[in-house]
Design an enzyme around this catalytic site. Structure first.
Site, short mmCIF file in Angstrom:
data_model
loop_
_atom_site.label_atom_id
_atom_site.label_comp_id
_atom_site.label_asym_id
_atom_site.label_seq_id
_atom_site.Cartn_x
_atom_site.Cartn_y
_atom_site.Cartn_z
CB SER A 101 -17.14 44.99 33.67
OG SER A 101 -16.83 45.66 34.87
CG ASP A 240 -19.17 47.68 37.77
OD1 ASP A 240 -19.53 47.00 38.75
OD2 ASP A 240 -18.21 47.37 37.06
CG ASP A 242 -19.00 43.09 36.73
OD1 ASP A 242 -18.81 44.29 37.02
OD2 ASP A 242 -18.07 42.28 36.59
CG ASP A 244 -16.04 44.16 38.91
OD1 ASP A 244 -16.62 45.21 38.52
OD2 ASP A 244 -15.27 43.50 38.19
#
Length: 446
Positions: A101, A240, A242, A244
């Site tokens: 992430s 960010d 990834d 999400d």
């Protein structure tokens, strides 16, 4: 029963340190395959963000799944919410996300999605852990799993994102700066926003395996703010690594965080008559959001910190909108998990619908000063059972009244007590936070 490997958001850590190693990922792929092989034929999707270790881990997971007799469909770099969407629409047995992430490149992790695009149930994670603690075996050669690449994964997800806003909405004339954090949205987010008509300036879209989240993206929106002013853009969008999470920037260069974006989306849905259930925040959600939502008749409920707990409470209370100040926003009327691109589109749609700027839309909510002080401790303690701390908290809460709140909680990953005080008066908040931190240090000597 406590889990040995899985945390609240999968398995995460530093690359090369157990369990974020190639041999563990091989075994994890096999254990996952053994669990899902029981359900008959089908395949598991595997996607990743742009960090360099993703190459190593996708190969290991593919080999483990094959050894268990399960087919794999490789997605390559894809945002986490895109993998959730494709797991659901391609009717995969499960989706595996290789990502840490918003963490730096030297970390990595694994997240799972079930066939319905939601996080795996606890009982399935327990089953995977049981296999992780047994010897690895390989099915006979004729039954080994095969691997294929899904060639149109990005295009499918781009079309899905665009479909979350009405097709008659035209974003022509809107200039947007998008920061992709050198992460998994680098080849997707610019297309989504340009294809709905906006003029797009892209930054943070040159991943090299090492620069993901590095001084860019949702964890460093100050860079985006400077670019918004430089290009005289209407707004900026910071994702960010990834994809999400989302933080936005208005035309004045002011940062708009997740709490403010949730407020904007909630108010929009309310005025359309499409908001149902309470809005779900977390223990860290700003009190200003709670008061602003209350003013328009919308209750806010607080879950523990973490999108998994927000989702659980949304399900329990039949809500449709929730998230965190960090920018993890869940719009269950549009998708099944936190999605930065989809959340941004909802805000853009409200701007076009009302003719208001992002700065005007956020003005209905005033963020209260929030001060967080970390107190390092040598041993784990139950702070709620220490009388002196309880009395100190009660005294501050009495002084703040409805104008503020106090939260003390133990960190889940570090030997820290987090002391948070929030209120209308910043000087007062700082004083109370430092006072409580000193009380905690006194009560729990190092």
């Amino acid at each position: 029963m406590a889990k040995k490997y899985f945390g609240t958001d999968g398995i995460r850590g530093k690359v090369g340190e157990y369990p974020i190693t190639a041999d563990f990922m091989l075994k994890l792929g096999w254990a996952t395959g053994r669990v899902f092989a029981k359900e008959g034929s089908g395949f598991v999707l595997v996607g990743k963000d742009t960090r360099i270790s993703g190459y190593m881990f996708e190969s290991a997971l593919e080999a483990g799944l094959s050894a268990a007799g399960v087919d794999t469909r490789m997605l390559g770099p894809m945002p986490t919410p895109g993998i959730a969407y494709l797991t659901r629409t391609l009717r995969a047995k499960a989706g595996i996300v290789i990502s840490a992430s918003h963490n730096p490149y030297y970390d990595n992790g694994i997240k799972f999605f079930s066939v319905d695009g939601a996080k795996l149930p606890d009982e399935v994670e327990h089953q995977i852990e049981q296999y992780l603690d047994t010897p690895m075996t390989t099915v006979e050669s004729a039954k080994l799993g095969k691997a294929k690449r899904v060639s149109d994964a990005a295009g499918r997800y781009i079309e899905f994102c665009k479909a979350t806003v009405p097709p008659q909405l035209d974003f022509k004339g809107m200039r947007i700066v998008i920061d992709c954090a050198n992460g998994a949205t680098y080849h997707i987010a610019p297309h989504v926003f340009s294809e709905v008509g906006a003029e797009v300036v892209t930054i943070g879209a040159e991943p090299d395996g090492l620069n993901i989240n590095d001084e860019c993206g949702a964890t460093k929106p100050e860079n985006l703010a400077a670019k918004v002013l430089e290009f005289r853009a209407d707004l900026g969008i910071a994702l960010d690594g990834d994809g999400d999470r989302i933080i936005m920037v208005d035309h004045k260069g002011e940062i708009v965080d997740g709490d403010e974006l949730i407020y904007i989306i909630a108010k929009s849905r309310l005025e359309e008559g499409k908001l149902f259930g309470p809005v779900i925040g977390t223990l860290m959600s700003n009190l200003g959001m709670e008061h602003a939502l209350k003013a328009v008749g919308v209750p806010l409920l607080r879950a523990n910190v973490g999108d998994r707990y927000v989702m659980e409470m949304l399900t329990e209370h039949k809500g449709m909108l929730g998230g965190e100040g960090s920018g993890h926003i869940i719009c269950l009327d549009k998708t099944t998990t936190g999605d930065g691109i989809v959340s941004a589109l909802q805000v853009l749609a409200e701007m076009q619908h009302t003719g208001k700027s992002l700065n005007e839309l956020k003005s209905g909510m005033s963020k209260y000063p929030q001060v967080l002080v970390n107190v390092r401790i040598d041993k784990k303690v139950k702070i709620e059972e220490i009388d002196s701390i309880k009395k100190a908290v009660e005294a501050v809460e009495k002084k703040l009244g409805e104008r503020g709140r106090v939260l003390l909680r133990s960190s889940g990953t570090e030997p820290l007590i987090r002391v948070m005080v929030e209120g209308v008066d910043e000087d007062e908040v700082v004083r109370f936070a430092n006072q409580l931190a000193a009380d905690v240090k006194k009560a729990i000597p190092a």
